[in-house]
Design a protein around this motif. Sequence first.
Motif, PDB file in Angstrom:
ATOM      1  N   SER A   1       0.836  -1.191   0.000  1.00  0.00           N
ATOM      2  CA  SER A   1       0.000   0.000   0.000  1.00  0.00           C
ATOM      3  C   SER A   1       0.873   1.243   0.000  1.00  0.00           C
ATOM      4  O   SER A   1       1.815   1.354   0.799  1.00  0.00           O
ATOM      5  CB  SER A   1      -0.917   0.006   1.231  1.00  0.00           C
ATOM      6  OG  SER A   1      -1.594   1.234   1.343  1.00  0.00           O
TER       7      SER A   1
ATOM      8  N   LYS B   1      -8.374   5.670  10.206  1.00  0.00           N
ATOM      9  CA  LYS B   1      -7.507   4.751  10.955  1.00  0.00           C
ATOM     10  C   LYS B   1      -7.111   5.365  12.294  1.00  0.00           C
ATOM     11  O   LYS B   1      -7.117   4.679  13.335  1.00  0.00           O
ATOM     12  CB  LYS B   1      -6.269   4.427  10.125  1.00  0.00           C
ATOM     13  CG  LYS B   1      -5.371   3.350  10.731  1.00  0.00           C
ATOM     14  CD  LYS B   1      -4.225   3.020   9.777  1.00  0.00           C
ATOM     15  CE  LYS B   1      -3.341   1.927  10.356  1.00  0.00           C
ATOM     16  NZ  LYS B   1      -2.211   1.604   9.434  1.00  0.00           N
TER      17      LYS B   1
ATOM     18  N   THR C   1     -10.861   0.435  11.188  1.00  0.00           N
ATOM     19  CA  THR C   1      -9.916  -0.432  10.474  1.00  0.00           C
ATOM     20  C   THR C   1     -10.189  -0.321   8.981  1.00  0.00           C
ATOM     21  O   THR C   1     -10.731  -1.250   8.362  1.00  0.00           O
ATOM     22  CB  THR C   1     -10.055  -1.891  10.944  1.00  0.00           C
ATOM     23  OG1 THR C   1     -11.436  -2.290  10.816  1.00  0.00           O
ATOM     24  CG2 THR C   1      -9.609  -2.041  12.386  1.00  0.00           C
TER      25      THR C   1
ATOM     26  N   GLU D   1     -10.021  -0.248   4.933  1.00  0.00           N
ATOM     27  CA  GLU D   1      -9.373  -1.048   3.890  1.00  0.00           C
ATOM     28  C   GLU D   1      -9.377  -0.226   2.613  1.00  0.00           C
ATOM     29  O   GLU D   1     -10.437   0.222   2.158  1.00  0.00           O
ATOM     30  CB  GLU D   1     -10.102  -2.373   3.698  1.00  0.00           C
ATOM     31  CG  GLU D   1     -10.098  -3.244   4.951  1.00  0.00           C
ATOM     32  CD  GLU D   1     -10.856  -4.549   4.750  1.00  0.00           C
ATOM     33  OE1 GLU D   1     -10.902  -5.028   3.587  1.00  0.00           O
ATOM     34  OE2 GLU D   1     -11.401  -5.073   5.738  1.00  0.00           O
TER      35      GLU D   1
ATOM     36  N   HIS E   1     -10.830  -1.796  -1.303  1.00  0.00           N
ATOM     37  CA  HIS E   1     -11.292  -3.157  -1.042  1.00  0.00           C
ATOM     38  C   HIS E   1     -12.269  -3.596  -2.136  1.00  0.00           C
ATOM     39  O   HIS E   1     -13.245  -2.903  -2.431  1.00  0.00           O
ATOM     40  CB  HIS E   1     -11.971  -3.203   0.329  1.00  0.00           C
ATOM     41  CG  HIS E   1     -12.679  -4.481   0.635  1.00  0.00           C
ATOM     42  ND1 HIS E   1     -12.002  -5.626   0.986  1.00  0.00           N
ATOM     43  CD2 HIS E   1     -14.007  -4.795   0.641  1.00  0.00           C
ATOM     44  CE1 HIS E   1     -12.883  -6.589   1.205  1.00  0.00           C
ATOM     45  NE2 HIS E   1     -14.107  -6.115   0.992  1.00  0.00           N
TER      46      HIS E   1
ATOM     47  N   TYR F   1     -13.053   1.297   2.477  1.00  0.00           N
ATOM     48  CA  TYR F   1     -14.096   0.419   3.018  1.00  0.00           C
ATOM     49  C   TYR F   1     -13.915   0.335   4.527  1.00  0.00           C
ATOM     50  O   TYR F   1     -12.815   0.070   5.024  1.00  0.00           O
ATOM     51  CB  TYR F   1     -13.985  -0.964   2.389  1.00  0.00           C
ATOM     52  CG  TYR F   1     -14.957  -1.986   2.941  1.00  0.00           C
ATOM     53  CD1 TYR F   1     -16.317  -1.897   2.682  1.00  0.00           C
ATOM     54  CD2 TYR F   1     -14.498  -3.053   3.716  1.00  0.00           C
ATOM     55  CE1 TYR F   1     -17.203  -2.838   3.179  1.00  0.00           C
ATOM     56  CE2 TYR F   1     -15.371  -4.005   4.217  1.00  0.00           C
ATOM     57  CZ  TYR F   1     -16.731  -3.891   3.952  1.00  0.00           C
ATOM     58  OH  TYR F   1     -17.598  -4.817   4.451  1.00  0.00           O
TER      59      TYR F   1
END
Length: 408
Positions: free
Chosen positions: A13, A85, A90, A92, A95, A107
């Motif tokens: 990432s 975050k 959490t 993503e 996603h 997401y």
Amino acid sequence: MLIAAMDDGRLISLVSPDFTRSELNLLRNRKRFYCPVCRSPVRLRLGSKKKWHFSHHPKYPCIIETEPESTAHLSGKEDLFQWTKANGRTPELEHYIPEIHQRPDIYLPGIHPIALEYQCSTISEEKLHARTCGYMSVGIRPIWILGGARQKKIRCLARLSGFESQTIQFSNRNAPSHPFFSPYYVSYYYPAEKRICFAGHLHPVSKTMYITQEINHMIPSARPHQLIMPALPFSPESFKQDWADCKRRYRLSVPSHLSREEYWLRQQAYRLRMNYSGFPSFVGLPHRDYIHFSLPPCLWQMWIYFVMTHSPPDLWLTPDMLMRTGKIGGTETVFLRRSLPLCPKRSLAGVIKTYLEQLVKLNKAEGKEGAYRFRASRIAGDLPLDQLLKQDRLVLDSLERVHGQMNK
């Protein structure tokens, strides 16, 4: 695209601070990268002018249709990822949701999963509607955040054109008991300023223009739940002045371009020998639910005024009967629904009933078993313009006062 898979299967990432440019250059020389969705090869871009990102090779387009990502989009997407975050979520990044073949920018998994879409570029209304419905079909709540560059303001007015009006959301936050409070809002993010803007209390005054009251938050002090339930302070006095000013401009302006609906209404006024600009002040009343009509309140309420004024005095009209009038063309009507896929649906006959009940409260109409008619003695003839302008503001005060008395 900010995430890709390496040839050994590991995901990488570019919003992670784990890699320097030198390390990424080494990886680019030693590894190959693949799209985690379609497994096509992608290229790692490490330029100095744009956020580092992956891009598909022209020969290997992704199976998911995507728009080119601008610097502002990449930067905003990274900010929103790090922000959610840092606030205990959490997230993503990009996603993939195979059931609907969609990949949201961010997401947020959970009991009530959320898809954050940061939209800077122009897309079609059909495409946005389809993507919104796709998320909702699998139980994911979509939240569209518009790029700050898309925010267009003229004094108290916000312009939402094309697909932008479909990003309007409805807040379930406990609202104060006020007749002009509106829970409808849109969200913007300015990556250069790290600022989230909520344009709330939306009341339409044309097909694309809305009276609004804004509140801004710097992203470090904002919280993700505010995207769903923002605190939107409301100033009744400011709203009433803005609404009266818009009606004043509508009465006094000489239109250079008429919409088909307004041209049709002017024709009906001429045919009925009525002064189009001299409509009474109870035409063009605000209410939170009037956003569900594509036309602004002044237009569709004017048609109701025409119909009820020229009906036999002993005829009682229901909202459904009024809905069957106002046909402009084969499928066009003054009662056309606005597309608001992110908001609870309202019955259009119920919206008309809300307006008729406002007329009852103002003692301009009477109701009986779901049907209504004007109080003939309460409908004044043509008044001088200066009196109408004064009454445009006074009628708002009257509605406010009646609402307060009923809620004591």
